[in-house]
Design a protein around this motif. Structure first.
Motif, PDB file in Angstrom:
ATOM      1  N   ALA A   1       0.854  -1.200   0.000  1.00 11.08           N
ATOM      2  CA  ALA A   1       0.000   0.000   0.000  1.00 11.08           C
ATOM      3  C   ALA A   1       0.882   1.240   0.000  1.00 11.08           C
ATOM      4  O   ALA A   1       0.790   2.110   0.870  1.00 11.08           O
ATOM      5  N   ALA A   2       1.738   1.303  -1.017  1.00  8.09           N
ATOM      6  CA  ALA A   2       2.752   2.349  -1.113  1.00  8.09           C
ATOM      7  C   ALA A   2       2.105   3.714  -1.282  1.00  8.09           C
ATOM      8  O   ALA A   2       1.261   3.918  -2.161  1.00  8.09           O
ATOM      9  N   GLY A   3       2.527   4.667  -0.442  1.00 12.42           N
ATOM     10  CA  GLY A   3       1.967   6.012  -0.473  1.00 12.42           C
ATOM     11  C   GLY A   3       2.702   6.908  -1.452  1.00 12.42           C
ATOM     12  O   GLY A   3       3.608   7.661  -1.078  1.00 12.42           O
ATOM     13  N   PHE A   4       2.313   6.845  -2.713  1.00  9.92           N
ATOM     14  CA  PHE A   4       2.912   7.709  -3.726  1.00  9.92           C
ATOM     15  C   PHE A   4       2.363   9.128  -3.617  1.00  9.92           C
ATOM     16  O   PHE A   4       1.173   9.307  -3.319  1.00  9.92           O
ATOM     17  N   PRO A   5       3.195  10.145  -3.851  1.00 15.74           N
ATOM     18  CA  PRO A   5       2.689  11.526  -3.859  1.00 15.74           C
ATOM     19  C   PRO A   5       1.568  11.692  -4.887  1.00 15.74           C
ATOM     20  O   PRO A   5       1.598  11.078  -5.959  1.00 15.74           O
ATOM     21  N   GLY A   6       0.580  12.496  -4.534  1.00 17.00           N
ATOM     22  CA  GLY A   6      -0.539  12.729  -5.434  1.00 17.00           C
ATOM     23  C   GLY A   6      -1.705  11.790  -5.203  1.00 17.00           C
ATOM     24  O   GLY A   6      -2.777  11.975  -5.792  1.00 17.00           O
ATOM     25  N   GLN A   7      -1.529  10.774  -4.366  1.00 16.92           N
ATOM     26  CA  GLN A   7      -2.613   9.867  -4.018  1.00 16.92           C
ATOM     27  C   GLN A   7      -2.945  10.042  -2.541  1.00 16.92           C
ATOM     28  O   GLN A   7      -2.050  10.021  -1.697  1.00 16.92           O
ATOM     29  N   ASP A   8      -4.223  10.222  -2.220  1.00 11.37           N
ATOM     30  CA  ASP A   8      -4.575  10.289  -0.808  1.00 11.37           C
ATOM     31  C   ASP A   8      -4.703   8.868  -0.261  1.00 11.37           C
ATOM     32  O   ASP A   8      -4.580   7.885  -0.986  1.00 11.37           O
ATOM     33  N   HIS A   9      -4.937   8.764   1.028  1.00 12.73           N
ATOM     34  CA  HIS A   9      -4.953   7.452   1.665  1.00 12.73           C
ATOM     35  C   HIS A   9      -6.082   6.569   1.144  1.00 12.73           C
ATOM     36  O   HIS A   9      -5.914   5.352   0.996  1.00 12.73           O
ATOM     37  N   THR A  10      -7.218   7.177   0.859  1.00 10.34           N
ATOM     38  CA  THR A  10      -8.336   6.406   0.315  1.00 10.34           C
ATOM     39  C   THR A  10      -7.961   5.810  -1.035  1.00 10.34           C
ATOM     40  O   THR A  10      -8.186   4.613  -1.290  1.00 10.34           O
ATOM     41  N   GLN A  11      -7.394   6.620  -1.905  1.00  8.35           N
ATOM     42  CA  GLN A  11      -6.998   6.131  -3.230  1.00  8.35           C
ATOM     43  C   GLN A  11      -5.950   5.025  -3.115  1.00  8.35           C
ATOM     44  O   GLN A  11      -6.011   4.022  -3.838  1.00  8.35           O
ATOM     45  N   THR A  12      -4.994   5.187  -2.197  1.00  9.53           N
ATOM     46  CA  THR A  12      -3.932   4.203  -2.052  1.00  9.53           C
ATOM     47  C   THR A  12      -4.485   2.858  -1.585  1.00  9.53           C
ATOM     48  O   THR A  12      -4.143   1.796  -2.132  1.00  9.53           O
ATOM     49  N   LEU A  13      -5.351   2.881  -0.586  1.00  8.78           N
ATOM     50  CA  LEU A  13      -5.882   1.634  -0.050  1.00  8.78           C
ATOM     51  C   LEU A  13      -6.870   0.990  -1.019  1.00  8.78           C
ATOM     52  O   LEU A  13      -6.879  -0.240  -1.170  1.00  8.78           O
ATOM     53  N   GLU A  14      -7.687   1.784  -1.683  1.00  8.44           N
ATOM     54  CA  GLU A  14      -8.584   1.216  -2.690  1.00  8.44           C
ATOM     55  C   GLU A  14      -7.782   0.587  -3.822  1.00  8.44           C
ATOM     56  O   GLU A  14      -8.158  -0.467  -4.358  1.00  8.44           O
ATOM     57  N   ALA A  15      -6.670   1.226  -4.194  1.00  5.99           N
ATOM     58  CA  ALA A  15      -5.820   0.666  -5.251  1.00  5.99           C
ATOM     59  C   ALA A  15      -5.198  -0.652  -4.820  1.00  5.99           C
ATOM     60  O   ALA A  15      -5.076  -1.587  -5.620  1.00  5.99           O
ATOM     61  N   ALA A  16      -4.809  -0.767  -3.535  1.00  6.03           N
ATOM     62  CA  ALA A  16      -4.221  -2.020  -3.049  1.00  6.03           C
ATOM     63  C   ALA A  16      -5.240  -3.149  -3.089  1.00  6.03           C
ATOM     64  O   ALA A  16      -4.921  -4.280  -3.480  1.00  6.03           O
ATOM     65  N   VAL A  17      -6.473  -2.865  -2.698  1.00 10.72           N
ATOM     66  CA  VAL A  17      -7.525  -3.883  -2.748  1.00 10.72           C
ATOM     67  C   VAL A  17      -7.801  -4.283  -4.198  1.00 10.72           C
ATOM     68  O   VAL A  17      -7.931  -5.475  -4.521  1.00 10.72           O
ATOM     69  N   ALA A  18      -7.884  -3.296  -5.083  1.00  9.32           N
ATOM     70  CA  ALA A  18      -8.120  -3.602  -6.501  1.00  9.32           C
ATOM     71  C   ALA A  18      -6.968  -4.411  -7.082  1.00  9.32           C
ATOM     72  O   ALA A  18      -7.178  -5.313  -7.906  1.00  9.32           O
ATOM     73  N   ALA A  19      -5.746  -4.104  -6.666  1.00 10.99           N
ATOM     74  CA  ALA A  19      -4.591  -4.862  -7.152  1.00 10.99           C
ATOM     75  C   ALA A  19      -4.648  -6.305  -6.671  1.00 10.99           C
ATOM     76  O   ALA A  19      -4.288  -7.230  -7.408  1.00 10.99           O
ATOM     77  N   ALA A  20      -5.096  -6.514  -5.436  1.00 10.10           N
ATOM     78  CA  ALA A  20      -5.217  -7.883  -4.930  1.00 10.10           C
ATOM     79  C   ALA A  20      -6.235  -8.677  -5.734  1.00 10.10           C
ATOM     80  O   ALA A  20      -6.002  -9.848  -6.085  1.00 10.10           O
ATOM     81  N   ARG A  21      -7.349  -8.073  -6.050  1.00  6.60           N
ATOM     82  CA  ARG A  21      -8.362  -8.772  -6.848  1.00  6.60           C
ATOM     83  C   ARG A  21      -7.847  -9.010  -8.264  1.00  6.60           C
ATOM     84  O   ARG A  21      -8.112 -10.059  -8.866  1.00  6.60           O
ATOM     85  N   ALA A  22      -7.084  -8.047  -8.804  1.00 12.36           N
ATOM     86  CA  ALA A  22      -6.494  -8.237 -10.125  1.00 12.36           C
ATOM     87  C   ALA A  22      -5.482  -9.376 -10.107  1.00 12.36           C
ATOM     88  O   ALA A  22      -5.373 -10.145 -11.073  1.00 12.36           O
ATOM     89  N   ALA A  23      -4.742  -9.511  -9.006  1.00  6.54           N
ATOM     90  CA  ALA A  23      -3.771 -10.612  -8.890  1.00  6.54           C
ATOM     91  C   ALA A  23      -4.475 -11.957  -8.901  1.00  6.54           C
ATOM     92  O   ALA A  23      -3.991 -12.923  -9.506  1.00  6.54           O
ATOM     93  N   GLU A  24      -5.606 -12.056  -8.225  1.00 11.45           N
ATOM     94  CA  GLU A  24      -6.365 -13.307  -8.266  1.00 11.45           C
ATOM     95  C   GLU A  24      -6.813 -13.607  -9.692  1.00 11.45           C
ATOM     96  O   GLU A  24      -6.691 -14.744 -10.178  1.00 11.45           O
ATOM     97  N   ASP A  25      -7.333 -12.600 -10.394  1.00 17.10           N
ATOM     98  CA  ASP A  25      -7.786 -12.793 -11.770  1.00 17.10           C
ATOM     99  C   ASP A  25      -6.634 -13.193 -12.686  1.00 17.10           C
ATOM    100  O   ASP A  25      -6.834 -13.940 -13.655  1.00 17.10           O
ATOM    101  N   ALA A  26      -5.426 -12.675 -12.393  1.00 19.40           N
ATOM    102  CA  ALA A  26      -4.269 -12.915 -13.253  1.00 19.40           C
ATOM    103  C   ALA A  26      -3.594 -14.257 -12.987  1.00 19.40           C
ATOM    104  O   ALA A  26      -2.658 -14.618 -13.702  1.00 19.40           O
ATOM    105  N   GLY A  27      -4.035 -14.984 -11.969  1.00 23.92           N
ATOM    106  CA  GLY A  27      -3.459 -16.294 -11.709  1.00 23.92           C
ATOM    107  C   GLY A  27      -2.363 -16.338 -10.681  1.00 23.92           C
ATOM    108  O   GLY A  27      -1.682 -17.371 -10.540  1.00 23.92           O
ATOM    109  N   PHE A  28      -2.154 -15.256  -9.929  1.00 26.40           N
ATOM    110  CA  PHE A  28      -1.201 -15.307  -8.832  1.00 26.40           C
ATOM    111  C   PHE A  28      -1.723 -16.274  -7.769  1.00 26.40           C
ATOM    112  O   PHE A  28      -2.923 -16.470  -7.615  1.00 26.40           O
ATOM    113  N   ASP A  29      -0.792 -16.848  -7.019  1.00 22.40           N
ATOM    114  CA  ASP A  29      -1.168 -17.792  -5.963  1.00 22.40           C
ATOM    115  C   ASP A  29      -1.488 -17.107  -4.646  1.00 22.40           C
ATOM    116  O   ASP A  29      -2.209 -17.671  -3.815  1.00 22.40           O
ATOM    117  N   SER A  30      -0.949 -15.915  -4.441  1.00 26.75           N
ATOM    118  CA  SER A  30      -1.085 -15.267  -3.141  1.00 26.75           C
ATOM    119  C   SER A  30      -0.919 -13.762  -3.286  1.00 26.75           C
ATOM    120  O   SER A  30      -0.358 -13.271  -4.273  1.00 26.75           O
TER     121      SER A  30
END
Length: 341
Positions: free
Chosen positions: A9-38
């Motif tokens: 949940a890397a805090g890049f400049p220009g992203q607020d905390h809501t955007q960062t955490l929502e992006a981390a959750v979306a990335a996790a779901r994308a990882a499942e769709d992409a075939g990652f194991d974990s």
């Protein structure tokens, strides 16, 4: 060969905390769709390096948003959490996720966190005791403590775990002491992306020596971290990360505030970004397959977890995850299958 996505949940400049955490959750779901194991989440306090102060809480949320993928902590900081409370949470998630939760723990660092939570003494003197109490409690059943750090009457830890004899527990190992502790307890270790694959291999060789000295047999399940960013060419991939990573690493690394001894030396963000690009899987699909296959072969780790957030922007992170799933992971798994790993 298991391959996971590491999401601090890397805090890049220009992203607020809501955007960062929502992006981390979306990335996790994308990882499942992409075939990652974990997928794996990290815990950080009071800094922008990672804006997730409770890896196990975010893991719980993502377990509820996914169906297949394992979700772990890399790591939950044992020095700032009571080990019995952490064990209760781990067993609860093991139950409701049908065994998809994995608990990674670490000692942490002598940072301001310990001052805020009042746990400096535990960091300095109680890490082994905390780990032992965690391992006892995560098995469920009755547990008590009579040591100098933890002392309480016998209690029944509920719920008991679904995965027997206990859920997965691994220990972050960045020092000889942590390698020795993991070897004595028979725990697999998590090795960081600040090490080159050859350094990770040396750490696991040392672990095996310490395990043999402790009189134990081989231990499987070791996890090695890496960075992975794929583009059409190596030059394009490096350019993207060398532009984006310092924007995160600069303010992020500055957030490590030590309790004693001043701030201490900090990594130069540009030099560290260059190191990560040179040491890990940053390049074309063919480059990434080769580098990750080599890392798996050299280290002997059963699982690689890949920092996939390095480019920063949420849509670019999800594109990276999708390309890794389509163009890299199948090649790594095929190479490891041919090698018998």
């Amino acid at each position: 060969m298991r391959i996971g996505a590491f999401l601090p949940a890397a805090g890049f400049p220009g992203q607020d905390h809501t955007q960062t955490l929502e992006a981390a959750v979306a990335a996790a779901r994308a990882a499942e769709d992409a075939g990652f194991d974990s997928v794996w989440f990290a815990e950080h306090h009071f800094m922008s390096y990672g804006v997730c102060p409770s890896a196990i809480t975010l893991a719980a949320f993502v377990l509820g948003r996914t169906e297949r993928i394992s979700v772990g902590t890399a790591v939950s900081v044992l020095s700032t959490a009571h080990p019995v409370a952490l064990a209760e949470q781990a067993a609860l998630l093991d139950q409701v996720s049908a065994g998809r939760f994995r608990l990674g723990v670490g000692r942490g660092q002598p940072l301001v966190d310990l001052e805020v939570f009042g746990t400096l003494d535990r960091y300095e003197q109680g890490h082994a005791d905390a780990l032992d109490l965690l391992l006892a409690a995560v098995r469920g059943g009755r547990v008590r403590a009579d040591g100098p750090v933890f002392g309480f009457r016998e209690v029944e830890v509920v719920p008991g775990p679904r995965t027997l004899p206990r859920p997965d527990v691994l220990l972050a190992a960045t020092s000889e002491a942590s390698l020795g502790l993991a070897a004595e307890r028979g725990l697999p270790v998590l090795l960081g992306m600040h090490q080159r694959p050859q350094e990770q291999a040396a750490a696991l060789e040392r672990y095996a020596e310490l395990r043999e000295r402790a009189g134990g047999g081989p231990v499987g399940g070791h996890v090695a971290a890496s960075v992975a960013h794929v583009a059409d060419t190596r030059e394009e991939a490096r350019k993207a990360l060398l532009e984006s990573l310092p924007r995160w690493l600069g303010p992020g690394l500055a957030g490590y505030r030590r309790i004693r001894g001043g701030e201490g030396p900090r990594r130069d963000p540009d030099a560290y970004a260059a190191f990560l690009c040179d040491a890990h899987a940053v390049g074309s699909p063919e480059d990434c397959v080769r580098r990750l296959s080599e890392q798996a072969a050299v280290t002997g780790a059963e699982e690689l977890i890949l920092l996939v957030e390095g480019v920063g922007a949420a849509d670019a992170v999800r594109r990276n995850i999708a390309r890794l799933g389509d163009e890299v992971l199948p090649g790594v798994r095929a190479a490891r299958s041919r090698a018998g790993g």
